[in-house]
Design a protein around this motif. Sequence first.
Motif, PDB file in Angstrom:
ATOM      1  N   ARG A  28       0.305  -1.381  -0.318  1.00  0.00           N
ATOM      2  CA  ARG A  28       0.010   0.180  -0.002  1.00  0.00           C
ATOM      3  C   ARG A  28       1.187   1.019   0.389  1.00  0.00           C
ATOM      4  NH1 ARG A  28      -1.679   3.279   4.069  1.00  0.00           N
ATOM      5  NH2 ARG A  28      -1.027   1.881   5.792  1.00  0.00           N
ATOM      6  N   LEU A  29       1.008   2.161  -0.984  1.00  0.00           N
ATOM      7  CA  LEU A  29       1.315   3.068  -0.929  1.00  0.00           C
ATOM      8  C   LEU A  29       0.586   4.122  -1.825  1.00  0.00           C
ATOM      9  CD1 LEU A  29       4.537   2.790  -3.138  1.00  0.00           C
ATOM     10  CD2 LEU A  29       2.251   1.879  -3.354  1.00  0.00           C
ATOM     11  N   LYS A  30       0.846   5.576  -2.196  1.00  0.00           N
ATOM     12  CA  LYS A  30       0.330   6.673  -2.793  1.00  0.00           C
ATOM     13  C   LYS A  30       1.335   7.783  -2.838  1.00  0.00           C
ATOM     14  CE  LYS A  30      -1.144   9.483   1.069  1.00  0.00           C
ATOM     15  NZ  LYS A  30      -2.123   9.816   2.437  1.00  0.00           N
ATOM     16  N   LEU A  31       1.300   8.159  -3.717  1.00  0.00           N
ATOM     17  CA  LEU A  31       1.947   9.422  -4.453  1.00  0.00           C
ATOM     18  C   LEU A  31       1.766  10.824  -3.121  1.00  0.00           C
ATOM     19  CD1 LEU A  31       3.869  11.391  -6.940  1.00  0.00           C
ATOM     20  CD2 LEU A  31       1.637  11.683  -7.975  1.00  0.00           C
ATOM     21  N   PRO A  32       3.148  11.347  -3.147  1.00  0.00           N
ATOM     22  CA  PRO A  32       2.731  11.895  -1.830  1.00  0.00           C
ATOM     23  C   PRO A  32       2.901  12.996  -2.715  1.00  0.00           C
ATOM     24  CG  PRO A  32       4.596  10.597  -1.196  1.00  0.00           C
ATOM     25  CD  PRO A  32       4.410   9.939  -2.802  1.00  0.00           C
ATOM     26  N   SER A  33       2.172  14.287  -1.478  1.00  0.00           N
ATOM     27  CA  SER A  33       1.655  15.363  -1.976  1.00  0.00           C
ATOM     28  C   SER A  33       2.999  16.185  -2.252  1.00  0.00           C
ATOM     29  CB  SER A  33       0.329  16.091  -1.665  1.00  0.00           C
ATOM     30  OG  SER A  33       0.800  16.098   0.355  1.00  0.00           O
ATOM     31  N   ILE A  34       4.200  15.960  -1.726  1.00  0.00           N
ATOM     32  CA  ILE A  34       4.976  17.044  -1.036  1.00  0.00           C
ATOM     33  C   ILE A  34       5.603  17.693  -2.502  1.00  0.00           C
ATOM     34  CG2 ILE A  34       7.428  17.596   0.209  1.00  0.00           C
ATOM     35  CD1 ILE A  34       6.072  14.806   2.245  1.00  0.00           C
ATOM     36  N   SER A  35       5.615  18.980  -2.517  1.00  0.00           N
ATOM     37  CA  SER A  35       6.291  19.662  -3.762  1.00  0.00           C
ATOM     38  C   SER A  35       7.346  20.476  -3.177  1.00  0.00           C
ATOM     39  CB  SER A  35       5.129  20.193  -4.138  1.00  0.00           C
ATOM     40  OG  SER A  35       5.866  20.194  -5.253  1.00  0.00           O
ATOM     41  N   PRO A  36       8.684  20.853  -3.593  1.00  0.00           N
ATOM     42  CA  PRO A  36       8.893  19.784  -4.505  1.00  0.00           C
ATOM     43  C   PRO A  36       9.634  18.254  -3.273  1.00  0.00           C
ATOM     44  CG  PRO A  36      10.930  21.326  -4.612  1.00  0.00           C
ATOM     45  CD  PRO A  36       9.680  21.456  -4.085  1.00  0.00           C
ATOM     46  N   GLN A  37       9.765  17.360  -3.740  1.00  0.00           N
ATOM     47  CA  GLN A  37       9.930  15.768  -3.667  1.00  0.00           C
ATOM     48  C   GLN A  37      11.121  16.722  -2.781  1.00  0.00           C
ATOM     49  OE1 GLN A  37       9.916  12.096  -5.667  1.00  0.00           O
ATOM     50  NE2 GLN A  37       8.122  12.086  -5.098  1.00  0.00           N
ATOM     51  N   PRO A  38      11.999  15.689  -1.351  1.00  0.00           N
ATOM     52  CA  PRO A  38      12.832  15.857  -0.394  1.00  0.00           C
ATOM     53  C   PRO A  38      13.935  15.696  -1.366  1.00  0.00           C
ATOM     54  CG  PRO A  38      11.133  13.965   0.075  1.00  0.00           C
ATOM     55  CD  PRO A  38      10.447  15.005  -0.787  1.00  0.00           C
ATOM     56  N   HIS A  39      15.133  15.965  -0.734  1.00  0.00           N
ATOM     57  CA  HIS A  39      16.806  15.760  -0.833  1.00  0.00           C
ATOM     58  C   HIS A  39      16.727  14.293  -0.386  1.00  0.00           C
ATOM     59  CE1 HIS A  39      16.766  19.634  -3.451  1.00  0.00           C
ATOM     60  NE2 HIS A  39      18.051  18.294  -3.769  1.00  0.00           N
ATOM     61  N   THR A  40      17.976  13.757  -0.309  1.00  0.00           N
ATOM     62  CA  THR A  40      17.483  12.469   1.012  1.00  0.00           C
ATOM     63  C   THR A  40      18.888  12.410   1.551  1.00  0.00           C
ATOM     64  OG1 THR A  40      17.900  11.009  -1.436  1.00  0.00           O
ATOM     65  CG2 THR A  40      15.772  10.991  -0.248  1.00  0.00           C
ATOM     66  N   GLY A  41      19.980  12.855   1.280  1.00  0.00           N
ATOM     67  CA  GLY A  41      20.982  12.897   1.985  1.00  0.00           C
ATOM     68  C   GLY A  41      21.228  12.836   3.156  1.00  0.00           C
ATOM     69  N   LEU A  42      20.017  13.812   3.924  1.00  0.00           N
ATOM     70  CA  LEU A  42      20.020  13.974   5.240  1.00  0.00           C
ATOM     71  C   LEU A  42      19.276  12.667   5.996  1.00  0.00           C
ATOM     72  CD1 LEU A  42      21.306  15.999   7.682  1.00  0.00           C
ATOM     73  CD2 LEU A  42      18.996  16.885   7.483  1.00  0.00           C
ATOM     74  N   ALA A  43      18.118  12.172   5.089  1.00  0.00           N
ATOM     75  CA  ALA A  43      18.310  11.110   5.454  1.00  0.00           C
ATOM     76  C   ALA A  43      18.741   9.704   4.990  1.00  0.00           C
ATOM     77  CB  ALA A  43      16.633  10.916   4.495  1.00  0.00           C
TER      78      ALA A  43
END
Length: 199
Positions: free
Chosen positions: A76-91
């Motif tokens: 189960r997943l859905k297209l996230p609404s966060i715009s623009p999508q986050p950079h992932t380096g910190l994660a």
Amino acid sequence: MAIDVKVWSDFVCPFCMIAEKPLLDAIAASGAEVELQWMPFELRPYPAETLRPEDAYLQSIWPQSVYPVAERHGVRLKLPSISPQPHTGLAWEGYQFAQEQGSGNAYNDRVLKAFFQEDRDIGDLEILTQLATEVGLDQASFRSALEQRRYRTQHQQALLLAERMGVQAVPTILIGERLFAGVQSEQTLLEALRQEAKG
């Protein structure tokens, strides 16, 4: 001896979240001792522009490709609404911290679910710290490590391994010496794990 399994992934790749389920199911079914590591492959490293969910690319690829594959694998997943999508380096730096504490798999799963099921901004330090705390990591230590960028070098070194291995897309799964590109079936991965266990 444990079977070495590495998965090159990115936290904003929906196929990486989908690929997690058949892999974990295959590992459980194999009964083998597995050393599982999630390896960073940033699709759009800072300062590159990230994707916007309202743009045509994501609006077309999710109904055409993402949702059908997710349904086939029961994810189960859905297209996230966060715009623009986050950079992932910190994660990913947070993942390095979690891995050192023996919670890499739990952290990886929590960050993917936060983004693709809960629509949370996984580029935000506050949210990453909360997620880390939810999987049992020390809040103050985690926050301090990310604020001071203590795992930046470790993360960069992990990125270089993808280049050396010739990884060009995510997800890419390495079981022993065999590379599998894209979402794989549980059966395919189970067979690979059993072959590796035989030596």
